[in-house]
Write an enzyme that holds these catalytic residues in place. Structure first.
Site, mmCIF file in Angstrom:
data_model
loop_
_atom_site.group_PDB
_atom_site.id
_atom_site.type_symbol
_atom_site.label_atom_id
_atom_site.label_comp_id
_atom_site.label_asym_id
_atom_site.label_seq_id
_atom_site.Cartn_x
_atom_site.Cartn_y
_atom_site.Cartn_z
ATOM 1 N N LYS A 132 -45.801 -2.883 -9.227
ATOM 2 C CA LYS A 132 -47.512 -2.664 -9.777
ATOM 3 C C LYS A 132 -47.697 -3.008 -8.606
ATOM 4 O O LYS A 132 -49.687 -2.833 -8.759
ATOM 5 C CB LYS A 132 -47.590 -4.076 -10.969
ATOM 6 N N ASN A 155 -51.070 -1.216 -13.273
ATOM 7 C CA ASN A 155 -50.546 -0.876 -14.058
ATOM 8 C C ASN A 155 -50.277 0.512 -14.670
ATOM 9 O O ASN A 155 -49.825 1.295 -15.534
ATOM 10 C CB ASN A 155 -49.443 -1.349 -15.567
ATOM 11 N N ASP A 172 -52.557 -3.946 -19.122
ATOM 12 C CA ASP A 172 -51.900 -5.046 -18.961
ATOM 13 C C ASP A 172 -53.841 -5.904 -20.478
ATOM 14 O O ASP A 172 -53.464 -5.626 -20.440
ATOM 15 C CB ASP A 172 -51.339 -5.386 -18.106
ATOM 16 N N ALA A 210 -48.651 -17.862 -14.718
ATOM 17 C CA ALA A 210 -48.964 -17.488 -13.400
ATOM 18 C C ALA A 210 -48.825 -15.784 -12.820
ATOM 19 O O ALA A 210 -48.811 -15.941 -11.712
ATOM 20 C CB ALA A 210 -49.557 -18.535 -11.864
ATOM 21 N N GLY A 222 -47.897 -10.347 -28.803
ATOM 22 C CA GLY A 222 -47.739 -9.411 -27.805
ATOM 23 C C GLY A 222 -48.030 -7.916 -28.330
ATOM 24 O O GLY A 222 -47.526 -6.834 -27.136
HETATM 25 P P1 NDP Z 1 -43.466 -12.609 -13.298
HETATM 26 O O1 NDP Z 1 -42.202 -12.478 -13.617
HETATM 27 O O2 NDP Z 1 -44.693 -12.047 -13.458
HETATM 28 O O3 NDP Z 1 -44.407 -13.964 -14.155
HETATM 29 C C1 NDP Z 1 -43.146 -14.790 -14.930
HETATM 30 C C2 NDP Z 1 -44.153 -15.985 -15.824
HETATM 31 O O4 NDP Z 1 -43.282 -16.868 -16.415
HETATM 32 C C3 NDP Z 1 -44.151 -16.962 -14.497
HETATM 33 O O5 NDP Z 1 -45.510 -17.719 -14.520
HETATM 34 C C4 NDP Z 1 -43.359 -17.967 -14.451
HETATM 35 O O6 NDP Z 1 -43.333 -19.431 -13.682
HETATM 36 C C5 NDP Z 1 -43.189 -17.737 -15.574
HETATM 37 N N1 NDP Z 1 -41.592 -18.344 -16.376
HETATM 38 C C6 NDP Z 1 -40.453 -18.093 -16.310
HETATM 39 N N2 NDP Z 1 -39.751 -18.929 -16.763
HETATM 40 C C7 NDP Z 1 -40.382 -20.027 -17.053
HETATM 41 C C8 NDP Z 1 -40.271 -21.551 -18.031
HETATM 42 N N3 NDP Z 1 -38.664 -21.365 -18.383
HETATM 43 N N4 NDP Z 1 -40.973 -22.245 -18.384
HETATM 44 C C9 NDP Z 1 -42.153 -22.250 -18.069
HETATM 45 N N5 NDP Z 1 -42.999 -21.105 -16.982
HETATM 46 C C10 NDP Z 1 -41.678 -19.817 -16.799
HETATM 47 O O7 NDP Z 1 -43.488 -11.217 -15.007
HETATM 48 P P2 NDP Z 1 -45.178 -10.955 -15.623
HETATM 49 O O8 NDP Z 1 -46.232 -12.033 -16.262
HETATM 50 O O9 NDP Z 1 -44.490 -9.235 -15.507
HETATM 51 O O10 NDP Z 1 -44.178 -11.051 -17.707
HETATM 52 C C11 NDP Z 1 -44.184 -11.972 -18.463
HETATM 53 C C12 NDP Z 1 -44.705 -11.515 -19.554
HETATM 54 O O11 NDP Z 1 -44.853 -10.857 -20.233
HETATM 55 C C13 NDP Z 1 -42.879 -10.978 -20.379
HETATM 56 O O12 NDP Z 1 -42.598 -10.898 -20.579
HETATM 57 C C14 NDP Z 1 -43.407 -9.171 -20.667
HETATM 58 O O13 NDP Z 1 -42.727 -8.754 -21.324
HETATM 59 C C15 NDP Z 1 -44.607 -9.859 -20.984
HETATM 60 N N6 NDP Z 1 -45.542 -8.574 -21.057
HETATM 61 C C16 NDP Z 1 -46.394 -7.858 -21.725
HETATM 62 C C17 NDP Z 1 -47.032 -7.313 -22.042
HETATM 63 C C18 NDP Z 1 -47.531 -6.637 -23.415
HETATM 64 O O14 NDP Z 1 -47.897 -5.439 -23.525
HETATM 65 N N7 NDP Z 1 -47.760 -6.859 -24.317
HETATM 66 C C19 NDP Z 1 -48.090 -6.289 -21.319
HETATM 67 C C20 NDP Z 1 -47.349 -7.149 -19.409
HETATM 68 C C21 NDP Z 1 -46.807 -8.180 -19.131
HETATM 69 P P3 NDP Z 1 -42.945 -19.794 -12.267
HETATM 70 O O15 NDP Z 1 -44.449 -19.224 -11.741
HETATM 71 O O16 NDP Z 1 -43.591 -21.124 -12.371
HETATM 72 O O17 NDP Z 1 -41.778 -19.022 -11.829
#
Ligand code: NDP
Length: 281
Positions: free
Chosen positions: A69, A90, A105, A129, A246
């Site tokens: 992305k 995306n 998105d 984030a 979602g």
């Molecule tokens: P990223 O890997 O970029 O970000 C993941 C985020 O989740 C980070 O902020 C991370 O925190 C946080 N995180 C992970 N585990 C934990 C935890 N146990 N407790 C608290 N925070 C946590 O992923 P994306 O942003 O790309 O995707 C996130 C979700 O969005 C996915 O599940 C994806 O399926 C969904 N999504 C849905 C879409 C839709 O069309 N419905 C489109 C795009 C995404 P930290 O920074 O602290 O590690």
């Protein structure tokens, strides 16, 4: 005369289990659009060649999944306004020989959110984030949210997103580090889980939140499409919150992509039915 259908698709790594294929192809069939949506597994090293190939073959456009992305931007001719602020793409649109990067998105989330609430003037709290958070934060801010608070474990990533909202949109952005049993602020009108916590197969994973700080009437949204009913949404519904899953974000980002690629306004109910069938399979 062209002997090929219009080509669109997704450049993903890995390419398996992408429900968008079934969703977009169902719309093409329903509306009689002579187009195909192909899922192509593209490694990071091959991304440039894949984009040049799509351009050479006259693809109408394509989606990009993680990890492409951000890196795809260097192969494009320009970015739409919100994609430029978000810093990630995306969806790529091929028009008049130019490849333009969009971020559908956030737009898809906003279209879904608007079925239950208007973010204008609201205090929006985002949990997470990452990439999805960046897209949602920028779109709700550009749609008139008064404040966007980012709650995240990783301080650097959370502060960076809050600063992005604060400096590049009209909304006030702030960051709060995620603490144990995290309480939500009293004035939060909209709370959005943008973390991956609860995504299949870890469907019983729980966010470390004080769920009793969710007040009746608060809009609680989750970006996770699979399963649609996450633990957070079940906890929120039990406390009288308005919940939003979602699947609407996924359906709407596909509707927006199809409009950008083909000019056709696809019927969301057709895409939703295809998504439900794909998730149930
Ligand atoms: P990223 O890997 O970029 O970000 C993941 C985020 O989740 C980070 O902020 C991370 O925190 C946080 N995180 C992970 N585990 C934990 C935890 N146990 N407790 C608290 N925070 C946590 O992923 P994306 O942003 O790309 O995707 C996130 C979700 O969005 C996915 O599940 C994806 O399926 C969904 N999504 C849905 C879409 C839709 O069309 N419905 C489109 C795009 C995404 P930290 O920074 O602290 O590690």
């Amino acid at each position: 005369m062209s002997f090929l259908s219009t080509l669109t698709g997704s450049f993903a790594t890995p390419a398996a289990e992408n429900p968008t294929v079934a969703v977009v192809e169902a719309a093409y069939r329903h509306h009689g659009i002579d187009a195909r949506y192909l899922n192509c597994e593209v490694t990071p090293a091959d991304l440039g060649d894949a984009v040049r190939g799509a351009r050479a073959m006259g693809w109408a456009g394509f989606n990009c999944s993680l990890p492409h992305k951000v890196t795809v931007v260097e192969y494009l001719d320009g970015l739409a306004a919100s994609a430029e602020i978000i810093g990630a793409v995306n969806c790529v649109v091929h028009r008049d020989g130019r490849l333009t990067g969009e971020n559908t998105d956030g737009q898809g989330f906003l279209a879904s959110l608007r079925t239950v609430a208007d973010p204008a003037g609201q205090h929006v709290v985002l949990l997470g984030a990452g990439g999805a958070a960046r897209a949602v934060a920028v779109e709700v801010a550009l749609a008139g949210a008064a404040r966007v608070t980012i709650v995240n474990r990783n301080v650097r990533r959370g502060e960076e997103l809050a600063a992005l909202v604060d400096t590049r949109t009209p909304a006030a952005g702030s960051f709060v580090p995620w603490c144990a049993h995290h309480p939500l602020p009293d004035d939060a009108g909209i709370v959005v889980n943008t973390t991956s916590v609860g995504l299949h197969p870890d469907i019983n994973a729980r966010l470390d939140l004080d769920h009793d700080t969710l007040r009746p009437g608060t809009v609680v949204a989750d970006v996770i499409p699979n399963p649609p009913r996450t633990v957070l949404l079940r906890e929120a519904a039990a406390r009288g919150c308005v919940t939003l899953d979602g699947t609407g974000m996924l359906v709407n980002q596909a509707v927006i992509g199809i409009r950008l690629w083909t000019g056709v306004d696809a019927e969301p109910a057709v895409l939703r039915a295809a998504l439900e069938a794909a998730l149930a399979a």
